[in-house]
Enzyme design. Structure first.
Site, PDB file in Angstrom:
ATOM      1  N   ILE A  13     -13.062 -10.190  -3.438  1.00  0.00           N
ATOM      2  CA  ILE A  13     -14.092 -10.155  -2.384  1.00  0.00           C
ATOM      3  C   ILE A  13     -15.482 -10.138  -3.023  1.00  0.00           C
ATOM      4  N   SER A 125     -11.539   0.304   4.291  1.00  0.00           N
ATOM      5  CA  SER A 125     -10.377  -0.518   4.626  1.00  0.00           C
ATOM      6  C   SER A 125      -9.787  -0.048   5.940  1.00  0.00           C
ATOM      7  N   THR A 127      -6.987   0.597   6.220  1.00  0.00           N
ATOM      8  CA  THR A 127      -6.002   1.604   5.822  1.00  0.00           C
ATOM      9  C   THR A 127      -6.416   3.000   6.293  1.00  0.00           C
ATOM     10  N   TYR A 149      -3.637   5.468  -2.045  1.00  0.00           N
ATOM     11  CA  TYR A 149      -4.737   4.490  -1.961  1.00  0.00           C
ATOM     12  C   TYR A 149      -5.558   4.753  -0.699  1.00  0.00           C
ATOM     13  N   LYS A 153      -9.692   5.989   0.075  1.00  0.00           N
ATOM     14  CA  LYS A 153     -10.700   5.365   0.953  1.00  0.00           C
ATOM     15  C   LYS A 153     -11.213   6.378   1.976  1.00  0.00           C
ATOM     16  N   TYR A 177     -12.481  -3.300   6.090  1.00  0.00           N
ATOM     17  CA  TYR A 177     -11.918  -4.651   6.106  1.00  0.00           C
ATOM     18  C   TYR A 177     -10.503  -4.607   6.663  1.00  0.00           C
ATOM     19  N   LEU A 200       0.929 -10.782   1.833  1.00  0.00           N
ATOM     20  CA  LEU A 200       1.591 -11.947   2.431  1.00  0.00           C
ATOM     21  C   LEU A 200       1.015 -13.293   1.973  1.00  0.00           C
ATOM     22  N   VAL A 217      10.568 -12.049   4.904  1.00  0.00           N
ATOM     23  CA  VAL A 217       9.822 -11.562   6.071  1.00  0.00           C
ATOM     24  C   VAL A 217      10.305 -10.142   6.337  1.00  0.00           C
ATOM     25  N   ARG A 231      -1.021  -8.592  12.004  1.00  0.00           N
ATOM     26  CA  ARG A 231      -2.221  -8.160  11.276  1.00  0.00           C
ATOM     27  C   ARG A 231      -3.411  -9.008  11.680  1.00  0.00           C
ATOM     28  N   ASP A 295       5.114   0.200   6.601  1.00  0.00           N
ATOM     29  CA  ASP A 295       4.369  -0.837   7.329  1.00  0.00           C
ATOM     30  C   ASP A 295       4.185  -0.480   8.801  1.00  0.00           C
TER      31      ASP A 295
HETATM   32  P1  NAD Z   1     -10.201  -6.738  -6.700  1.00  0.00           P
HETATM   33  O1  NAD Z   1      -9.211  -5.954  -7.456  1.00  0.00           O
HETATM   34  O2  NAD Z   1     -10.135  -8.221  -6.809  1.00  0.00           O
HETATM   35  O3  NAD Z   1     -11.675  -6.266  -7.035  1.00  0.00           O
HETATM   36  C1  NAD Z   1     -11.976  -4.924  -7.387  1.00  0.00           C
HETATM   37  C2  NAD Z   1     -12.690  -4.965  -8.727  1.00  0.00           C
HETATM   38  O4  NAD Z   1     -13.021  -3.629  -9.129  1.00  0.00           O
HETATM   39  C3  NAD Z   1     -11.828  -5.568  -9.838  1.00  0.00           C
HETATM   40  O5  NAD Z   1     -12.540  -6.636 -10.414  1.00  0.00           O
HETATM   41  C4  NAD Z   1     -11.624  -4.411 -10.822  1.00  0.00           C
HETATM   42  O6  NAD Z   1     -11.550  -4.867 -12.145  1.00  0.00           O
HETATM   43  C5  NAD Z   1     -12.845  -3.551 -10.545  1.00  0.00           C
HETATM   44  N1  NAD Z   1     -12.698  -2.128 -10.881  1.00  0.00           N
HETATM   45  C6  NAD Z   1     -11.701  -1.286 -10.520  1.00  0.00           C
HETATM   46  N2  NAD Z   1     -11.953  -0.061 -10.988  1.00  0.00           N
HETATM   47  C7  NAD Z   1     -13.138  -0.106 -11.655  1.00  0.00           C
HETATM   48  C8  NAD Z   1     -13.926   0.837 -12.369  1.00  0.00           C
HETATM   49  N3  NAD Z   1     -13.528   2.103 -12.512  1.00  0.00           N
HETATM   50  N4  NAD Z   1     -15.078   0.434 -12.923  1.00  0.00           N
HETATM   51  C9  NAD Z   1     -15.499  -0.851 -12.801  1.00  0.00           C
HETATM   52  N5  NAD Z   1     -14.787  -1.793 -12.152  1.00  0.00           N
HETATM   53  C10 NAD Z   1     -13.610  -1.429 -11.579  1.00  0.00           C
HETATM   54  O7  NAD Z   1     -10.062  -6.306  -5.158  1.00  0.00           O
HETATM   55  P2  NAD Z   1     -10.732  -6.921  -3.868  1.00  0.00           P
HETATM   56  O8  NAD Z   1      -9.627  -7.444  -3.031  1.00  0.00           O
HETATM   57  O9  NAD Z   1     -11.862  -7.781  -4.213  1.00  0.00           O
HETATM   58  O10 NAD Z   1     -11.240  -5.575  -3.175  1.00  0.00           O
HETATM   59  C11 NAD Z   1     -12.548  -5.096  -3.318  1.00  0.00           C
HETATM   60  C12 NAD Z   1     -12.665  -3.753  -2.615  1.00  0.00           C
HETATM   61  O11 NAD Z   1     -12.281  -3.905  -1.249  1.00  0.00           O
HETATM   62  C13 NAD Z   1     -11.743  -2.675  -3.187  1.00  0.00           C
HETATM   63  O12 NAD Z   1     -12.432  -1.452  -3.165  1.00  0.00           O
HETATM   64  C14 NAD Z   1     -10.588  -2.653  -2.221  1.00  0.00           C
HETATM   65  O13 NAD Z   1      -9.967  -1.400  -2.182  1.00  0.00           O
HETATM   66  C15 NAD Z   1     -11.281  -2.974  -0.917  1.00  0.00           C
HETATM   67  N6  NAD Z   1     -10.384  -3.582   0.065  1.00  0.00           N
HETATM   68  C16 NAD Z   1      -9.651  -4.673  -0.274  1.00  0.00           C
HETATM   69  C17 NAD Z   1      -8.773  -5.227   0.648  1.00  0.00           C
HETATM   70  C18 NAD Z   1      -7.927  -6.421   0.280  1.00  0.00           C
HETATM   71  O14 NAD Z   1      -6.914  -6.644   0.914  1.00  0.00           O
HETATM   72  N7  NAD Z   1      -8.288  -7.226  -0.703  1.00  0.00           N
HETATM   73  C19 NAD Z   1      -8.666  -4.674   1.927  1.00  0.00           C
HETATM   74  C20 NAD Z   1      -9.453  -3.574   2.256  1.00  0.00           C
HETATM   75  C21 NAD Z   1     -10.308  -3.029   1.304  1.00  0.00           C
HETATM   76  C1  UD1 Z   2      -1.580  -4.082   2.773  1.00  0.00           C
HETATM   77  C2  UD1 Z   2      -1.688  -2.653   2.297  1.00  0.00           C
HETATM   78  C3  UD1 Z   2      -2.915  -2.000   2.932  1.00  0.00           C
HETATM   79  C4  UD1 Z   2      -4.179  -2.827   2.667  1.00  0.00           C
HETATM   80  C5  UD1 Z   2      -3.922  -4.232   3.229  1.00  0.00           C
HETATM   81  C6  UD1 Z   2      -5.091  -5.157   3.059  1.00  0.00           C
HETATM   82  C7  UD1 Z   2       0.663  -2.023   1.959  1.00  0.00           C
HETATM   83  C8  UD1 Z   2       1.801  -1.185   2.454  1.00  0.00           C
HETATM   84  N1  UD1 Z   2      -0.476  -1.942   2.665  1.00  0.00           N
HETATM   85  O1  UD1 Z   2      -1.381  -4.029   4.138  1.00  0.00           O
HETATM   86  O2  UD1 Z   2      -3.104  -0.711   2.430  1.00  0.00           O
HETATM   87  O3  UD1 Z   2      -5.283  -2.244   3.312  1.00  0.00           O
HETATM   88  O4  UD1 Z   2      -2.787  -4.783   2.538  1.00  0.00           O
HETATM   89  O5  UD1 Z   2      -5.080  -5.751   1.822  1.00  0.00           O
HETATM   90  O6  UD1 Z   2       0.769  -2.701   0.957  1.00  0.00           O
HETATM   91  N2  UD1 Z   2       4.855  -9.260   4.579  1.00  0.00           N
HETATM   92  C9  UD1 Z   2       6.064  -9.935   4.528  1.00  0.00           C
HETATM   93  N3  UD1 Z   2       6.497 -10.388   3.320  1.00  0.00           N
HETATM   94  C10 UD1 Z   2       5.779 -10.220   2.156  1.00  0.00           C
HETATM   95  C11 UD1 Z   2       4.534  -9.535   2.239  1.00  0.00           C
HETATM   96  C12 UD1 Z   2       4.125  -9.064   3.462  1.00  0.00           C
HETATM   97  O7  UD1 Z   2       6.746 -10.095   5.540  1.00  0.00           O
HETATM   98  O8  UD1 Z   2       6.234 -10.641   1.089  1.00  0.00           O
HETATM   99  C13 UD1 Z   2       4.386  -8.781   5.898  1.00  0.00           C
HETATM  100  C14 UD1 Z   2       4.150  -7.288   5.972  1.00  0.00           C
HETATM  101  O9  UD1 Z   2       5.306  -6.616   6.356  1.00  0.00           O
HETATM  102  C15 UD1 Z   2       3.016  -7.223   7.021  1.00  0.00           C
HETATM  103  C16 UD1 Z   2       2.232  -8.524   6.799  1.00  0.00           C
HETATM  104  O10 UD1 Z   2       3.126  -9.392   6.118  1.00  0.00           O
HETATM  105  O11 UD1 Z   2       3.563  -7.242   8.307  1.00  0.00           O
HETATM  106  C17 UD1 Z   2       0.977  -8.333   5.973  1.00  0.00           C
HETATM  107  O12 UD1 Z   2       1.315  -7.686   4.762  1.00  0.00           O
HETATM  108  P1  UD1 Z   2       0.234  -7.459   3.590  1.00  0.00           P
HETATM  109  O13 UD1 Z   2      -0.421  -8.738   3.284  1.00  0.00           O
HETATM  110  O14 UD1 Z   2       0.936  -6.754   2.479  1.00  0.00           O
HETATM  111  O15 UD1 Z   2      -0.864  -6.521   4.256  1.00  0.00           O
HETATM  112  P2  UD1 Z   2      -0.688  -5.096   4.992  1.00  0.00           P
HETATM  113  O16 UD1 Z   2       0.707  -4.701   5.102  1.00  0.00           O
HETATM  114  O17 UD1 Z   2      -1.473  -5.177   6.247  1.00  0.00           O
END
Ligand code: NAD
Ligand code: UD1
Length: 337
Positions: A13, A125, A127, A149, A153, A177, A200, A217, A231, A295
């Site tokens: 992101i 998140s 979450t 995790y 948050k 997010y 997924l 699935v 989702r 889940d």
């Molecule tokens: P990402 O892992 O691609 O990016 C996070 C970055 O933080 C990585 O580049 C990692 O190397 C860096 N990092 C971790 N710990 C660190 C530290 N102690 N010092 C310096 N750098 C550090 O993940 P993302 O998907 O880009 O997510 C970004 C943020 O959004 C995270 O905080 C994540 O928890 C949050 N978030 C992500 C999702 C998702 O599904 N991707 C959903 C909700 C929230």
């Molecule tokens: C996951 C994280 C959540 C995080 C969110 C956003 C878990 C338990 N939760 O949630 O903390 O905030 O990502 O990044 O990991 N699915 C399948 N097959 C797969 C993978 C997923 O059927 O191989 C289904 C899951 O059951 C769910 C949906 O796809 O219904 C989305 O899954 P996923 O992408 O892992 O996201 P979250 O479960 O929402």
């Protein structure tokens, strides 16, 4: 607010947000410890924008390094992405998550406070809504943590609320997010998970490219239109522009503000598979498997608050997300390697 520090800016992101910030002429500095990302992501952003990005490999747990960085720069604000995000790993290694995510954020805030930098956008998140029994979720829905995790948050949200309570000169946006997917349309940057993906969309693209044989699935007995989990998938570029809007909001000195960033639309696992197949003309082999422990059945956002207060709504639909995720995967079958 022109000069912005982006923590975790080489990540999924973060790199997309850096691109949007540069397009709006922000002056940015990126730090990351590169634990879960590659330096290459920023090189790609440089290629797309023609800009040179200042990058420092710094760990948030290394406070002296952070101090030096703030001494050498005049930041107006910070967008804080850096953190670990794998739910399963957080269950196995809770201390790693508490230390990295919570202590890292406390360090960052202490250094910001010391340098009188009090504008912060934080990656929260969905979450923090735990395992919700009702959707759409508003920013006032009940909060809970169902794994370490999620606990990090939620705890960081509480810490930032306390920080604001103690000193109302802070302006903080907590962005919750939903499910970020997709990639920049150029296919130059995207999600590059290490090992077998848990989420997924990256799993689907790796099945499509032939790296993985079949998607499982997880559960088809949920109370949803087709029995599979629902989702709120959001395009990462929409998410990135949401951060720009949040930064603009902070200029109004709003104090602490909380926004859901999602589309407000729920899609089931089968909906995603079908959208991917239609968008890209590829069949995704899948089999039905038991539910994944922990889940939720349904989780999607009420996005009215972000729309009315930030003037932000997601523009991309599920088909766009599937098209762009696939474009990134085909152009980069081994990610940034
Ligand atoms: P990402 O892992 O691609 O990016 C996070 C970055 O933080 C990585 O580049 C990692 O190397 C860096 N990092 C971790 N710990 C660190 C530290 N102690 N010092 C310096 N750098 C550090 O993940 P993302 O998907 O880009 O997510 C970004 C943020 O959004 C995270 O905080 C994540 O928890 C949050 N978030 C992500 C999702 C998702 O599904 N991707 C959903 C909700 C929230
Ligand atoms: C996951 C994280 C959540 C995080 C969110 C956003 C878990 C338990 N939760 O949630 O903390 O905030 O990502 O990044 O990991 N699915 C399948 N097959 C797969 C993978 C997923 O059927 O191989 C289904 C899951 O059951 C769910 C949906 O796809 O219904 C989305 O899954 P996923 O992408 O892992 O996201 P979250 O479960 O929402």
């Amino acid at each position: 607010m022109k000069s912005i520090l982006v923590t975790g800016g080489t990540g999924f992101i973060g790199s997309h947000t850096v691109l949007e910030l540069l397009k709006k002429n922000y002056r940015i500095v990126v730090i990351d410890n590169l634990r879960n990302s590659k330096r290459e992501s920023l090189k790609r952003v440089e290629k797309l924008t023609g800009a040179k990005i200042e990058f420092h490999q710094i760990d948030l747990l290394d406070k002296p390094d952070l101090f030096d960085l703030f001494n050498q720069n005049n930041f107006d604000g910070v967008i804080h992405f850096a953190g670990l995000k794998a739910v399963g790993e957080s269950v196995e290694k809770p201390l790693l998550y508490y230390s990295n995510n919570i202590s890292g954020t406390v360090n960052l805030c202490e250094v910001m406070l010391h340098h009188n930098v009090k504008n912060l956008v934080f990656s929260s998140s969905a979450t923090v809504y735990g395992n919700p029994d009702q959707s759409p979720l508003t920013e006032n829905s009940a909060l809970s943590a169902v794994n370490p995790y999620g606990q990090t948050k939620l705890t960081i949200e509480y810490i930032l609320k306390d920080l604001y309570r103690a000193d109302q000169n802070w302006n903080i946006a907590l962005l919750r997010y939903f499910n970020p997917v997709g990639a920049h349309k150029s296919g130059e940057i995207g999600e590059d998970p290490t090992g077998i993906p848990n989420n997924l969309m990256p799993y689907i693209t790796q099945v499509a490219v032939g790296k993985l044989a079949k998607l499982q699935v997880f559960g088809n007995d949920y109370e949803t239109h087709d029995g599979t989990g629902i989702r709120d998938y959001i395009h990462v570029v929409d998410l990135a522009t949401g951060h720009l809007r949040a930064l603009e909001k902070l200029k109004e000195n709003p104090g602490i503000v909380i926004y859901n960033l999602g589309t407000g639309k729920g899609s089931s696992v089968l909906d995603v598979i079908h959208a991917f197949e239609i968008a890209n003309g590829i069949k995704i082999p899948y089999k039905l498997a038991p539910r994944r422990p922990g889940d939720a059945a349904v989780c999607y956002a009420d996005v009215k608050k972000a729309a009315s207060e930030l003037g932000w709504v997601a523009e991309y639909n599920l088909k766009d997300m599937c098209r762009d995720a696939w474009n990134w995967q085909t152009k980069n079958p081994s990610g940034f390697n």
